[in-house]
Design a protein around this motif. Structure first.
Motif, PDB file in Angstrom:
ATOM      1  N   GLY A  95       0.715  -1.161   0.017  1.00  0.00           N
ATOM      2  CA  GLY A  95       0.118  -0.102   0.012  1.00  0.00           C
ATOM      3  C   GLY A  95       0.640   1.346   0.192  1.00  0.00           C
ATOM      4  O   GLY A  95       0.151   2.305   0.139  1.00  0.00           O
ATOM      5  N   ARG A  96       2.066   1.311  -0.049  1.00  0.00           N
ATOM      6  CA  ARG A  96       2.897   2.395   0.074  1.00  0.00           C
ATOM      7  C   ARG A  96       4.025   2.378  -1.151  1.00  0.00           C
ATOM      8  O   ARG A  96       4.954   3.078  -0.981  1.00  0.00           O
ATOM      9  N   ILE A 105       7.185   1.796  -3.239  1.00  0.00           N
ATOM     10  CA  ILE A 105       8.564   1.447  -2.625  1.00  0.00           C
ATOM     11  C   ILE A 105       8.866   2.338  -1.305  1.00  0.00           C
ATOM     12  O   ILE A 105       8.296   3.604  -1.554  1.00  0.00           O
ATOM     13  N   PHE A 121      -3.717  10.667  -8.269  1.00  0.00           N
ATOM     14  CA  PHE A 121      -3.408  12.016  -8.491  1.00  0.00           C
ATOM     15  C   PHE A 121      -4.492  12.766  -9.099  1.00  0.00           C
ATOM     16  O   PHE A 121      -5.286  12.638 -10.272  1.00  0.00           O
ATOM     17  N   ARG A 164       8.402  14.067  -6.125  1.00  0.00           N
ATOM     18  CA  ARG A 164       9.442  13.476  -5.664  1.00  0.00           C
ATOM     19  C   ARG A 164      10.902  14.136  -5.492  1.00  0.00           C
ATOM     20  O   ARG A 164      11.831  13.785  -5.255  1.00  0.00           O
ATOM     21  N   LEU A 177      12.898   7.756  -2.417  1.00  0.00           N
ATOM     22  CA  LEU A 177      12.120   6.406  -2.226  1.00  0.00           C
ATOM     23  C   LEU A 177      11.551   6.665  -0.685  1.00  0.00           C
ATOM     24  O   LEU A 177      10.883   5.726  -0.162  1.00  0.00           O
ATOM     25  N   PHE A 178      12.126   7.377   0.093  1.00  0.00           N
ATOM     26  CA  PHE A 178      11.671   7.878   1.524  1.00  0.00           C
ATOM     27  C   PHE A 178      10.101   8.327   1.382  1.00  0.00           C
ATOM     28  O   PHE A 178       9.550   9.079   0.703  1.00  0.00           O
ATOM     29  N   TYR A 197       0.743  14.776  -3.729  1.00  0.00           N
ATOM     30  CA  TYR A 197       1.367  13.444  -3.618  1.00  0.00           C
ATOM     31  C   TYR A 197       0.311  12.097  -3.924  1.00  0.00           C
ATOM     32  O   TYR A 197       0.837  11.190  -4.002  1.00  0.00           O
ATOM     33  N   PHE A 253      -3.682  10.462   4.628  1.00  0.00           N
ATOM     34  CA  PHE A 253      -3.581   9.173   5.819  1.00  0.00           C
ATOM     35  C   PHE A 253      -5.211   8.835   6.249  1.00  0.00           C
ATOM     36  O   PHE A 253      -6.079   9.824   6.185  1.00  0.00           O
TER      37      PHE A 253
END
Ligand SMILES: C[S@@+](CC[C@H](N)C(=O)[O-])C[C@H]1O[C@@H](n2cnc3c(N)ncnc32)[C@H](O)[C@@H]1O
Length: 486
Positions: free
Chosen positions: A53-54, A56, A150, A219, A245-246, A302, A306
């Motif tokens: 679900g996230r 990478i 998006f 990114r 990738l964070f 992004y 949440f």
């Protein structure tokens, strides 16, 4: 189809593409890590990996201590103004001199370089020796994935139902993309050099450009160095391979008292350094904070926000920086004169905050009334309604005749404050919150009855989830304000 297409990292097959298999993703990540090592990138105690679900993300491969440097990326490895291939920059600069087209922004240049890498008739030796966009792009999300998250890429039927904050952001993005694409297309077609793919299919090339533009948008990190100084603040960006990738985590703290994110980012002309600001145990995901963003901003910029099934967090998904914009219910309550005063107050706050004359481009496009937002903090014994700086200013302007000594400080602070116990303030805020409950109910009803293509089903679900949060936040705020009055 020209052979140039084969080497392009961005491709848009008409049929829905298969997601990469786990082994393809791992191979792409290994290639990225091998390339990174060869360009002097240093990872210490972290490793990228797919996370449910996230997409990478980055995980601690050993126990990390506060102060450990987990990633160091030298400038030569990043994609920024200084490392865009010289041949491409020169060509665009030359074309720009000969053209009356709009200016290509730095954001647009970075996207163009991703798109054109390996597709222009210059020797490979002239490419940037560091950043390898082909290896990097194999680990980046596809346009098909972007279409789910998006709002910029959603069908107009869904875009018409997004919250005001999201609507303003996607309109600003649309205008910037339009200007950048117009500039790039005109610059490239005005050069003598042939870009066969442009002639073959301008539509698919535009799609590829939009994909590249959104990759840069979602990114990149700010790159506030000497060479980018002449560009507006919001364009001074750099793509930092591996650091992109964070995933995002909200910093701990509350909306009026944010604390340090778990990983700090620092940069100089030499590169970017990422340092743990707390101990992190092996196996835990290592996140950075993209900023103290509301769920609307996360969704618009992004493509995610949440969510949580826990009752205490269902209004904001556990994001302490979430807020709801009251703009669409406040605007009709304001006189023309009050609207003008709010715009002027917004401008003066931004001038005070910002000593750099170049950095006001984003503010020109923002709608100040969108900043009239409200947040609900449920972490203490009693639910607390928090008012944004712009909402404080609007209140000050609307209730000017009735200012108490306590309210006189409204609008002079740039911090969020709890709603004061002043009856006039509480009544006015409660009126807007109740109107917002009605708006949320109407949007949820519209979403329930509209029919969208199967491709847009997850976007519709996402938007429905966001309106439920807004409805819940408004209901909690209404209850809390009611108790102020009793
Ligand atoms: C800078 S990238 C991070 C790497 C990304 N997950 C990937 O697969 O390439 C930003 C994107 O990651 C995703 N993302 C970031 N933080 C997230 C989170 N906390 N939960 C879910 N998705 C997240 C969103 O799709 C966002 O646009």
């Amino acid at each position: 189809m020209s052979s140039g297409h084969a080497g392009c990292p961005f491709s848009f097959p008409s049929a829905k593409p298969q997601l990469p298999t786990a082994s393809e993703t791992m191979t792409a990540l290994q290639n990225l890590l091998d390339w990174a090592k060869s360009t002097g990138v240093q990872l210490d105690g972290i490793a990228p990996q797919p996370l449910p679900g996230r997409g990478i993300g980055v995980v601690a491969s050993r126990d990390l201590k506060k102060g450990d440097i987990v990633l160091d990326v030298p400038t030569t490895a990043i994609h920024c103004l200084d490392t865009v291939p010289t041949s491409l920059r020169q060509r665009l600069a030359q074309a720009a001199r000969d053209s009356t087209s709009p200016r290509l922004s730095l954001h647009g240049l970075l996207a163009a370089a991703l798109l054109l890498n390996g597709r222009h008739d210059t020797p490979p030796s002239d490419e940037s020796p560091g950043f390898d966009s082909t290896v990097w792009a194999r680990c980046a999300p596809s346009m098909e994935l972007f279409k789910e998250g998006f709002p910029q890429l959603w069908p107009p039927l869904l875009q018409a139902l997004v919250p005001q904050t999201v609507a303003t952001i996607i309109e600003t993005q649309r205008n910037k993309i339009h200007d950048d694409w117009t500039a790039l297309r005109d610059l490239l077609t005005s050069t003598n050099t042939t870009y066969p793919f442009l002639a073959v299919s301008a539509t698919s090339t535009k799609d590829q450009f939009v994909h590249a533009w959104l990759l840069i948008n979602s990114r990149t990190f700010y790159n506030l160095v000497d060479s980018t100084r002449r560009y507006p603040y919001d364009e001074r960006l750099a793509l930092i391979p591996l650091a992109d990738l964070f995933n995002h985590t909200p910093s701990p703290g509350t909306i009026n008292k944010p604390r340090k994110a778990p990983v700090a980012v620092s940069f100089s002309t030499d590169g970017y350094t990422f340092t743990a600001t707390k101990d992190i145990v092996a196996g835990e995901e290592v996140c950075i904070s993209y900023g103290e963003h509301s769920n609307d901003i996360l969704l618009a910029e992004y493509g995610f926000f949440f969510t949580s099934s826990s009752i205490s967090q269902e209004h904001n998904g556990g994001n302490p920086y979430d807020s709801i914009s009251l703009a669409e219910v406040i605007s009709p309550l304001l006189t023309a004169d009050q609207q003008t005063q709010i715009v002027q107050a917004h401008r003066s706050i931004n001038i005070d905050r910002d000593d750099d004359a170049n950095s006001d481009r984003a503010d020109e496009t923002a709608n100040p009334i969108d900043g009239c937002t409200l947040s609900v903090d449920t972490t203490g014994a009693a639910v607390q309604v928090m008012l944004s700086p712009m909402l404080q200013i609007a209140l000050r302007i609307v209730l000017e005749q009735k200012l108490t000594a306590e309210m006189a400080t409204f609008g002079t602070s740039v911090a969020w404050v709890p709603c004061p116990d002043d009856r006039d303030v509480v009544l006015w805020v409660r009126k807007t919150v109740q109107a917002m409950q009605v708006v949320a109910q109407e949007r949820l009803e519209s979403l329930r009855v509209i029919v969208v293509d199967p491709d847009a089903a997850s976007a519709k679900e996402l938007l429905t989830g966001r309106w439920r949060q807004i409805q819940r936040t408004a209901a909690l705020a209404n209850q809390a304000l009611q108790s102020h009055l009793e």
